[in-house]
Motif scaffolding. Structure first.
Motif, PDB file in Angstrom:
ATOM      1  N   UNK A  61       1.677   2.475 -12.085  1.00  0.00           N
ATOM      2  CA  UNK A  61       3.123   2.579 -12.289  1.00  0.00           C
ATOM      3  C   UNK A  61       3.779   1.220 -12.039  1.00  0.00           C
ATOM      4  N   UNK A  62       5.026   1.094 -12.463  1.00  0.00           N
ATOM      5  CA  UNK A  62       5.768  -0.124 -12.186  1.00  0.00           C
ATOM      6  C   UNK A  62       5.937  -0.356 -10.696  1.00  0.00           C
ATOM      7  N   UNK A  63       6.019   0.739  -9.922  1.00  0.00           N
ATOM      8  CA  UNK A  63       6.145   0.613  -8.465  1.00  0.00           C
ATOM      9  C   UNK A  63       4.860   0.036  -7.880  1.00  0.00           C
ATOM     10  N   UNK A  64       3.714   0.520  -8.377  1.00  0.00           N
ATOM     11  CA  UNK A  64       2.424  -0.009  -7.916  1.00  0.00           C
ATOM     12  C   UNK A  64       2.257  -1.469  -8.341  1.00  0.00           C
ATOM     13  N   UNK A  65       2.692  -1.783  -9.550  1.00  0.00           N
ATOM     14  CA  UNK A  65       2.600  -3.167 -10.039  1.00  0.00           C
ATOM     15  C   UNK A  65       3.473  -4.096  -9.193  1.00  0.00           C
ATOM     16  N   UNK A  66       4.670  -3.633  -8.811  1.00  0.00           N
ATOM     17  CA  UNK A  66       5.562  -4.441  -7.968  1.00  0.00           C
ATOM     18  C   UNK A  66       4.908  -4.725  -6.619  1.00  0.00           C
ATOM     19  N   UNK A  67       4.267  -3.703  -6.084  1.00  0.00           N
ATOM     20  CA  UNK A  67       3.590  -3.860  -4.786  1.00  0.00           C
ATOM     21  C   UNK A  67       2.429  -4.855  -4.887  1.00  0.00           C
ATOM     22  N   UNK A  68       1.675  -4.755  -5.981  1.00  0.00           N
ATOM     23  CA  UNK A  68       0.536  -5.658  -6.181  1.00  0.00           C
ATOM     24  C   UNK A  68       1.027  -7.094  -6.402  1.00  0.00           C
ATOM     25  N   UNK A  69       2.125  -7.251  -7.141  1.00  0.00           N
ATOM     26  CA  UNK A  69       2.705  -8.583  -7.336  1.00  0.00           C
ATOM     27  C   UNK A  69       3.112  -9.199  -6.002  1.00  0.00           C
TER      28      UNK A  69
END
Length: 201
Positions: A61-69
């Motif tokens: 998800x975009x939330x997971x991608x934000x966290x990974x970034x």
């Protein structure tokens, strides 16, 4: 020039956003991806400075991608741009490390301004959603309750959910019962629906 990455699983939306943002003299779209699990590698390869992320994408998800970034490329800022303007998503996005949250029907000029502000290190949140988020408060659900409600969304039986998460049926019932109480629902299906509508799942 501010270098942008667009992540959205709908090619048409990605193309439209890219066309709008490329009209701005100081913004340049340098990468586009259709999956959440491609964001970090594409951001690294393209030297993107701001990533515009949809929430619901395959892979992550975009939330997971934000966290990974935030973890892998802390200098890169992320801005959630989504159709799903749910108050619970705002808090989760900011907790995940996103610098901003706007909905897709935001006028192009305001979106470009949001990108600039995020790039400057500021936080940008759709004002209506921010107010709703403050009124709703944080999600009362535990991580386990969210996990089980997400599985209950498709109507799975308690026995099937228990097998999937390797818990006893009694433990699953207890967690779902707590979630039902916290959402003010009367059934697990209703609790799952309420939690989804508020952006808690």
């Amino acid at each position: 020039m501010i270098r942008l990455l667009l992540a959205d699983d709908q090619a048409l939306v990605r193309g439209a956003l890219a066309a709008l943002l490329d009209l701005e003299p100081d913004l340049e779209v340098v990468a586009q991806v259709g999956r959440g699990d491609e964001v970090v590698a594409a951001a690294r390869d393209s030297a993107a400075e701001v990533c515009l992320l949809d929430i619901e994408m395959p892979g992550a998800s975009g939330l997971e991608a934000a966290e990974e970034l935030r973890r892998e490329l802390p200098q890169v800022r992320s801005l959630i741009v989504t159709t799903f303007g749910r108050p619970g998503y705002v808090r989760r996005a900011l907790d995940a490390g996103a610098a901003g949250f706007v909905v897709k029907d935001t006028p192009a000029r305001q979106l470009a301004d949001a990108v600039r502000r995020v790039h400057q290190g500021l936080r940008v949140v759709d004002p209506d959603l921010a107010a709703e988020s403050l009124m709703d408060g944080a999600s009362p659900l535990t991580a386990r309750e969210r996990e089980l409600l997400a599985l209950a969304l498709n109507g799975s039986a308690v026995s099937a959910i228990a097998r999937q998460v390797h818990l006893s049926e009694g433990t699953v019932r207890n967690h779902l019962s707590a979630a039902i109480g916290k959402t003010g629902a009367t059934t697990r299906a209703e609790a799952a629906r309420i939690a989804q509508e508020r952006g808690w799942l």
